[in-house]
Design an enzyme around this catalytic site. Structure first.
Site, PDB file in Angstrom:
ATOM      1  N   TRP A 136      -7.247 -21.450  68.058  1.00 37.20           N
ATOM      2  CA  TRP A 136      -7.718 -21.697  69.535  1.00 37.20           C
ATOM      3  C   TRP A 136      -8.781 -22.846  69.448  1.00 37.20           C
ATOM      4  O   TRP A 136      -9.306 -23.561  70.462  1.00 37.20           O
ATOM      5  CB  TRP A 136      -8.315 -20.357  70.209  1.00 37.20           C
ATOM      6  CG  TRP A 136      -9.481 -19.800  69.089  1.00 37.20           C
ATOM      7  CD1 TRP A 136      -9.115 -18.574  68.578  1.00 37.20           C
ATOM      8  CD2 TRP A 136     -10.581 -20.014  68.982  1.00 37.20           C
ATOM      9  NE1 TRP A 136     -10.245 -18.330  67.902  1.00 37.20           N
ATOM     10  CE2 TRP A 136     -11.250 -19.084  67.939  1.00 37.20           C
ATOM     11  CE3 TRP A 136     -11.398 -21.217  69.545  1.00 37.20           C
ATOM     12  CZ2 TRP A 136     -12.649 -19.186  67.752  1.00 37.20           C
ATOM     13  CZ3 TRP A 136     -12.862 -21.126  69.059  1.00 37.20           C
ATOM     14  CH2 TRP A 136     -13.375 -20.054  68.194  1.00 37.20           C
ATOM     15  N   ASN A 137      -9.636 -23.256  68.415  1.00 42.19           N
ATOM     16  CA  ASN A 137     -10.926 -24.001  68.531  1.00 42.19           C
ATOM     17  C   ASN A 137     -10.464 -25.540  68.694  1.00 42.19           C
ATOM     18  O   ASN A 137     -11.357 -25.925  69.478  1.00 42.19           O
ATOM     19  CB  ASN A 137     -11.620 -23.842  67.324  1.00 42.19           C
ATOM     20  CG  ASN A 137     -11.118 -24.334  66.097  1.00 42.19           C
ATOM     21  OD1 ASN A 137      -9.833 -24.027  65.723  1.00 42.19           O
ATOM     22  ND2 ASN A 137     -11.809 -24.564  64.808  1.00 42.19           N
ATOM     23  N   LYS A 160       3.438 -20.698  66.844  1.00 48.32           N
ATOM     24  CA  LYS A 160       2.654 -19.705  67.313  1.00 48.32           C
ATOM     25  C   LYS A 160       1.225 -20.077  67.645  1.00 48.32           C
ATOM     26  O   LYS A 160       0.521 -19.963  66.445  1.00 48.32           O
ATOM     27  CB  LYS A 160       3.022 -18.624  66.171  1.00 48.32           C
ATOM     28  CG  LYS A 160       2.452 -17.158  66.584  1.00 48.32           C
ATOM     29  CD  LYS A 160       1.121 -17.049  66.681  1.00 48.32           C
ATOM     30  CE  LYS A 160       0.650 -15.598  67.042  1.00 48.32           C
ATOM     31  NZ  LYS A 160      -0.666 -15.475  67.687  1.00 48.32           N
ATOM     32  N   HIS A 161       0.965 -20.109  68.597  1.00 49.84           N
ATOM     33  CA  HIS A 161      -0.550 -20.468  69.055  1.00 49.84           C
ATOM     34  C   HIS A 161      -1.451 -19.204  69.128  1.00 49.84           C
ATOM     35  O   HIS A 161      -0.886 -18.164  69.210  1.00 49.84           O
ATOM     36  CB  HIS A 161      -0.692 -21.432  70.018  1.00 49.84           C
ATOM     37  CG  HIS A 161      -1.661 -22.454  70.133  1.00 49.84           C
ATOM     38  ND1 HIS A 161      -2.756 -22.292  69.707  1.00 49.84           N
ATOM     39  CD2 HIS A 161      -1.556 -23.769  70.257  1.00 49.84           C
ATOM     40  CE1 HIS A 161      -3.611 -23.549  69.465  1.00 49.84           C
ATOM     41  NE2 HIS A 161      -2.854 -24.471  70.114  1.00 49.84           N
ATOM     42  N   ALA A 162      -2.734 -19.433  69.398  1.00 48.17           N
ATOM     43  CA  ALA A 162      -3.774 -18.313  69.303  1.00 48.17           C
ATOM     44  C   ALA A 162      -3.312 -17.739  70.969  1.00 48.17           C
ATOM     45  O   ALA A 162      -3.081 -18.564  71.883  1.00 48.17           O
ATOM     46  CB  ALA A 162      -5.255 -18.981  69.198  1.00 48.17           C
ATOM     47  N   GLY A 212      -6.749 -21.251  60.297  1.00 50.88           N
ATOM     48  CA  GLY A 212      -7.213 -20.034  61.022  1.00 50.88           C
ATOM     49  C   GLY A 212      -8.241 -19.324  59.947  1.00 50.88           C
ATOM     50  O   GLY A 212      -8.588 -19.930  59.181  1.00 50.88           O
ATOM     51  N   SER A 213      -8.307 -18.138  60.183  1.00 51.94           N
ATOM     52  CA  SER A 213      -9.340 -17.328  59.370  1.00 51.94           C
ATOM     53  C   SER A 213      -8.696 -16.904  57.944  1.00 51.94           C
ATOM     54  O   SER A 213      -7.343 -17.186  57.656  1.00 51.94           O
ATOM     55  CB  SER A 213      -9.466 -16.050  60.083  1.00 51.94           C
ATOM     56  OG  SER A 213      -8.344 -15.080  60.176  1.00 51.94           O
ATOM     57  N   GLU A 234      -5.191 -24.208  56.063  1.00 53.42           N
ATOM     58  CA  GLU A 234      -6.523 -24.564  56.203  1.00 53.42           C
ATOM     59  C   GLU A 234      -7.298 -23.566  56.844  1.00 53.42           C
ATOM     60  O   GLU A 234      -7.068 -23.113  57.950  1.00 53.42           O
ATOM     61  CB  GLU A 234      -6.708 -25.871  57.411  1.00 53.42           C
ATOM     62  CG  GLU A 234      -7.799 -26.572  57.065  1.00 53.42           C
ATOM     63  CD  GLU A 234      -8.720 -26.278  58.220  1.00 53.42           C
ATOM     64  OE1 GLU A 234      -9.711 -25.408  58.254  1.00 53.42           O
ATOM     65  OE2 GLU A 234      -8.414 -26.717  59.562  1.00 53.42           O
ATOM     66  N   LEU A 235      -8.241 -22.769  56.047  1.00 56.61           N
ATOM     67  CA  LEU A 235      -9.020 -21.629  56.438  1.00 56.61           C
ATOM     68  C   LEU A 235     -10.356 -22.082  56.717  1.00 56.61           C
ATOM     69  O   LEU A 235     -10.744 -22.935  57.123  1.00 56.61           O
ATOM     70  CB  LEU A 235      -8.705 -20.665  55.372  1.00 56.61           C
ATOM     71  CG  LEU A 235      -7.309 -20.521  54.953  1.00 56.61           C
ATOM     72  CD1 LEU A 235      -7.286 -19.409  53.857  1.00 56.61           C
ATOM     73  CD2 LEU A 235      -6.577 -20.118  56.009  1.00 56.61           C
ATOM     74  N   CYS A 268     -14.578 -25.458  61.763  1.00 54.69           N
ATOM     75  CA  CYS A 268     -14.309 -25.036  60.138  1.00 54.69           C
ATOM     76  C   CYS A 268     -15.075 -26.127  59.384  1.00 54.69           C
ATOM     77  O   CYS A 268     -15.817 -25.643  58.356  1.00 54.69           O
ATOM     78  CB  CYS A 268     -12.857 -24.889  59.645  1.00 54.69           C
ATOM     79  SG  CYS A 268     -11.934 -23.478  60.405  1.00 54.69           S
TER      80      CYS A 268
END
Length: 464
Positions: A136-137, A160-162, A212-213, A234-235, A268
């Site tokens: 989402w960021n 598949k978005h947030a 994401g996370s 990419e975390l 990030c």
């Protein structure tokens, strides 16, 4: 997590959406497979024409889509407009350069003569439908930096978005359809995270990319590994920002403020750990804390606002826990440290914060602070600075401030990160590869490396 638009500045739920049923997901997978069969055969000229058209439409839509992003995740509307403009630039960059980036490569005949080949070349071919699990960021940029190269390579996308940015997700699918892409070339899947595994295991989906996370990355990588499918991850990041004795301290401190609070601190690649040589520590820290203290926190729809709310109440709670833990263990609060005045009972705001005296006993030393909170460390040498910078499970990017060439060369050689930005803040650019190492993920986005990640790199060997 409900699929809904919730305004982070007020906590008000604005719209909710139903998740796709299994039957609806199946229809979209069928469309993706059918679209790929046709799209893979199109020319680069035709693909470029479509992507340029999408870029033109996005440019026209910037005021509207910027407002949508701000309503959904709280970034300042000024930064939302800048994000959309950056997407336009990247789309045009790939539209103009993809054919060259994916041109056939011809090795020196002398190097392959002993293989028996009369001719040999390397060609880049698309793979098929790629699942993109996005955060989402940066709800527009994260998707476009995947979609633009993927579509230009001849792949098709499933997004598949947030769950908290559904309107932005739906806008993206509509954008590509309005531009003339055939149905199925780029589709948004309004689904919860529990539906991702089945889609990734479906044989029609050939690869996945996730931003994401770390837990989300582990989950997707595990499933993809079990299915032997390509992934790019990419975390998280806890990027170091080294300020060394020869640095321009005033400029380094001024840039540090922007580097830390970009996107309300929810990036990030935002600088998070400020590692400062003792010779310039006091001067830098004073200027940095003053700059953070002077930021205007408030309504993200106001063009004069510097820092808006965090994206969710949980995000603010997580950030506050890290700060509280550090303070309880002896960290000093140089500014901030809680909810800003006037926002104690509304919205998910957190004041720009600088912590000093942080040590390894504190959670914030190891965990990513996803919000406008900075930690400052004093070091006595370059060796100590590099050692502390590398004392992290993350390795996304890094920043180094120095006028000494030896310092630069040493940091480029020894910093464990996917990027080293000298006398400036980390940023992504379509012409530069982007990604990390260690628990920040693997693979690269953007530039030539990004468009080739989801290609079949094919050796063609011919004898007379």
């Amino acid at each position: 997590m409900a699929i809904a638009t919730v305004n982070p500045a007020t906590g008000e739920t604005l719209r909710t959406f139903e998740a796709l049923t299994s039957e609806e997901i199946e229809k979209r997978l069928v469309r993706a497979e059918e679209a790929y069969r046709e799209h893979r055969l199109t020319s680069f000229a035709d693909r470029a024409r479509l992507l340029h058209r999408a870029a033109d439409l996005l440019e026209e839509d910037i005021p509207e889509i910027a407002r949508t992003m701000t309503l959904e995740m709280g970034k300042t509307v000024a930064s939302a407009r800048a994000e959309a403009a950056k997407c336009v630039k990247a789309m045009r960059w790939y539209a103009d350069r993809a054919e060259g980036l994916l041109a056939d490569e011809h090795p020196d005949q002398a190097d392959v003569a002993d293989s028996g080949a009369a001719r040999a070349r390397v060609v880049y071919r698309p793979l098929g439908p790629v699942l993109a699990v996005m955060p989402w960021n940066f709800p527009l940029w994260q998707v476009i930096r995947f979609a633009a190269p993927a579509l230009m390579a001849g792949n098709v996308g499933l997004l598949k978005h947030a769950s908290n940015v559904p309107q932005t997700a739906l806008y993206l699918e509509a954008l590509f359809r309005r531009a003339g892409y055939p149905e199925g070339c780029f589709q948004t899947l309004l689904i919860g995270s529990g539906a991702v595994e089945a889609i990734l295991r479906d044989p029609r989906v050939v690869a996945a990319t996730l931003t994401g996370s770390e837990p989300a990355g582990r989950s997707v990588a595990s499933v993809a590994g079990d299915e032997i499918k390509k992934t790019v991850l990419e975390l998280g990041g806890s990027d170091p920002y080294l300020v060394l004795p020869s640095a321009d301290v005033e400029r380094a401190a001024r840039t540090a403020v922007t580097a830390r609070v970009q996107n309300n601190g929810q990036s990030c690649i935002a600088a998070k750990r400020f590692i400062v040589h003792t010779e310039v520590y006091d001067a830098f820290t004073q200027r940095f804390a003053e700059g953070m203290r002077a930021l205007k926190v408030g309504d993200p729809m106001d063009d004069t606002t510097d820092v808006g709310p965090l994206s969710s109440e949980q995000g603010r709670s997580d950030l506050a826990e890290l700060v509280d833990d550090a303070v309880e263990r002896g960290a000093a609060v140089l500014c901030g440290g809680g909810r800003p005045d006037g926002y104690e009972d509304r919205g998910w705001f957190y004041a720009p914060t600088v912590l000093a005296g942080v040590d390894a006993s504190m959670r914030i030393h190891r965990e990513e602070a996803f919000g406008p909170v900075a930690t400052v460390y004093r070091v006595g040498s370059l060796d100590e600075a590099v050692e502390l910078a590398n004392d992290s499970s993350f390795g996304l990017s890094s920043n180094v401030w120095t006028r000494d060439r030896h310092d630069v060369d040493r940091c480029v050689r020894d910093l464990q990160a996917g990027g080293v930005f000298v006398n400036g803040m980390t940023a992504s650019h379509p012409g530069l590869p982007f990604g990390g190492i260690k628990r920040s993920g693997y693979g690269r986005e953007l530039a030539a490396e990004g468009i080739r990640e989801f290609c079949n790199v094919t050796t063609v060997w011919e004898a007379d």
